[in-house]
Design an enzyme around this catalytic site. Structure first.
Site, PDB file in Angstrom:
ATOM      1  N   LYS A 195       2.803  23.091 -16.997  1.00  0.00           N
ATOM      2  CA  LYS A 195       4.018  23.013 -17.223  1.00  0.00           C
ATOM      3  C   LYS A 195       3.992  21.603 -18.150  1.00  0.00           C
ATOM      4  CE  LYS A 195       8.565  22.367 -15.175  1.00  0.00           C
ATOM      5  NZ  LYS A 195       9.631  22.347 -14.141  1.00  0.00           N
ATOM      6  N   LYS A 248       4.119  27.144 -19.236  1.00  0.00           N
ATOM      7  CA  LYS A 248       5.312  27.089 -19.452  1.00  0.00           C
ATOM      8  C   LYS A 248       5.773  26.045 -20.351  1.00  0.00           C
ATOM      9  CE  LYS A 248       9.481  25.836 -16.841  1.00  0.00           C
ATOM     10  NZ  LYS A 248      10.181  25.246 -15.751  1.00  0.00           N
ATOM     11  N   SER A 274      14.453  28.569 -20.694  1.00  0.00           N
ATOM     12  CA  SER A 274      15.834  28.781 -21.198  1.00  0.00           C
ATOM     13  C   SER A 274      16.259  28.512 -22.675  1.00  0.00           C
ATOM     14  CB  SER A 274      16.592  27.634 -20.434  1.00  0.00           C
ATOM     15  OG  SER A 274      16.331  26.473 -20.374  1.00  0.00           O
TER      16      SER A 274
HETATM   17  C1  PBG Z   1      12.241  22.681 -12.113  1.00  0.00           C
HETATM   18  C2  PBG Z   1      12.064  23.870 -13.028  1.00  0.00           C
HETATM   19  C3  PBG Z   1      12.703  23.749 -14.316  1.00  0.00           C
HETATM   20  C4  PBG Z   1      12.338  24.834 -14.919  1.00  0.00           C
HETATM   21  C5  PBG Z   1      11.767  25.865 -14.078  1.00  0.00           C
HETATM   22  N1  PBG Z   1      11.831  25.010 -12.861  1.00  0.00           N
HETATM   23  C6  PBG Z   1      13.422  22.459 -15.243  1.00  0.00           C
HETATM   24  C7  PBG Z   1      12.707  21.106 -15.395  1.00  0.00           C
HETATM   25  O1  PBG Z   1      11.391  21.095 -15.160  1.00  0.00           O
HETATM   26  O2  PBG Z   1      13.171  20.493 -15.893  1.00  0.00           O
HETATM   27  C8  PBG Z   1      12.717  25.246 -16.369  1.00  0.00           C
HETATM   28  C9  PBG Z   1      13.139  26.610 -16.690  1.00  0.00           C
HETATM   29  C10 PBG Z   1      13.929  26.955 -17.994  1.00  0.00           C
HETATM   30  O3  PBG Z   1      13.965  26.163 -18.808  1.00  0.00           O
HETATM   31  O4  PBG Z   1      14.223  28.088 -17.921  1.00  0.00           O
HETATM   32  N2  PBG Z   1      11.584  21.702 -12.162  1.00  0.00           N
END
Ligand code: PBG
Length: 324
Positions: A195, A248, A274
């Site tokens: 991630k 991701k 997103s």
């Molecule tokens: C929680 C989380 C996030 C996303 C999924 N789980 C946000 C982040 O890490 O800031 C992002 C998902 C998306 O952008 O659709 N930590």
């Protein structure tokens, strides 16, 4: 191989031939739909930066879950926006926390629908970081027990899969031990293994109200410049007991998806996040991109790179279209 014996266009002449030669397919069952759950009653709140995406109160989730099941999607992944936040994210591991309530409501309405729960503290902490925050730093080892407790409460609420997205080191092992100790040895762990600290999460943070109050997440999420490091993260998570792994974001990281696919004996998921969604939507709304074609192409590309399943805000629209 040479022309004119070989004419690749032969297999492109008709849709039937193209179907014959097609290497990658996307079906509704390959797609998982993210659901945002908020406190209150009778709430369907549109997310401004994500057209067609809503935040639902728990009482609205049964209808939503039935629709998702009828569309043949592969499941849902739940995110919660609690009423109150505090320094240690208590809402995440409360027995009647917002996602725990949501999972119970969905399992009541649609027992066969796969329910994944995102495990993270950022939506529940007043500082907006993904763990215990002290002196400008997120404390790794102090955060692990909280993530483990959260996972246990999500398993107790009926979630099939818990998906840690916090990027603390050692969290998969900590979660696995806690689940097993509480008798949830059948609950799976989907690790957000690779991630990245991505700007593409912007619209999600609006939806989930999880923007850090100070600083950013680069001290724990991965540097977008690093590909090989993803393999280390994946190996560590597999050795700690991850049942599934995730990369991701998706489209800007297709090389990482491919690399993950090559080393992973377990299913690989990719999260079309997103910002990927909002970016395509903005162009679709202006008429700059063709909606149906660009949605399908983006999903096919992520599958072709090596993702077995895709988490996508387009899941419902895609399924509606292919099912006519
Ligand atoms: C929680 C989380 C996030 C996303 C999924 N789980 C946000 C982040 O890490 O800031 C992002 C998902 C998306 O952008 O659709 N930590």
């Amino acid at each position: 191989m040479a022309f004119p014996e070989h004419r690749p266009r032969r297999l492109r002449r008709t849709e039937a031939l193209r179907r014959l030669a097609r290497e990658t397919r996307v079906e509704p069952a390959d797609l998982i739909y993210p659901l945002f759950c908020v406190a209150g009653h009778g709430q369907t709140q549109p997310v401004e930066s994500m057209p067609r995406v809503n935040r639902y109160s728990v009482d609205r989730l049964a209808a939503e879950a039935k629709e998702i099941q009828d569309l043949g999607l592969g499941g849902v992944i739940l995110f919660g926006i609690p009423d109150e936040k505090d320094a240690v994210g208590s809402g995440a591991y409360a027995r009647d926390g917002i996602v725990q309530q949501a999972a119970r409501a969905i399992k009541d309405a649609t027992p066969d629908l796969l329910v994944i729960a995102d495990v993270c503290l950022c939506e529940y902490t007043d500082h907006g970081h993904c763990g215990v925050y002290e002196a400008g730093e997120v404390r790794n080892d102090e955060t692990l027990p909280l993530l483990a407790r959260t996972s246990v409460e999500l398993a107790r609420a009926g979630c099939d899969v818990v998906a840690p997205s916090d990027m603390m080191d050692g969290r998969v092992g900590a979660i696995r031990s806690a689940l097993d100790a509480e008798g949830f040895d059948e609950t799976s762990i989907l690790s957000y293994a690779a991630k990245y600290a991505s700007a593409f999460y912007g619209p999600f943070r609006d939806a989930a109200e999880s923007t850090p109050q100070s600083g950013d997440r680069r001290g724990y999420q991965m540097d977008p410049a690093n590909g090989r490091e993803a393999l280390l993260e994946i190996e560590l998570d597999l050795s700690e007991g991850a049942d599934l792994i995730m990369v991701k974001p998706a489209m800007p990281y297709l090389d990482v998806i491919r690399a993950a696919r090559e080393i992973s004996p377990v299913p690989v998921l990719a999260y079309q996040v997103s910002g990927e969604y909002s970016m395509l939507h903005a162009a679709i709304e202006r008429g700059w991109l063709d909606e149906d074609r660009v949605i399908e192409e983006s999903l096919v590309a992520i599958r072709r790179a090596g993702a077995d399943r895709v988490i996508s805000y387009f899941a419902k629209d895609f399924a509606r279209r292919v099912r006519g």
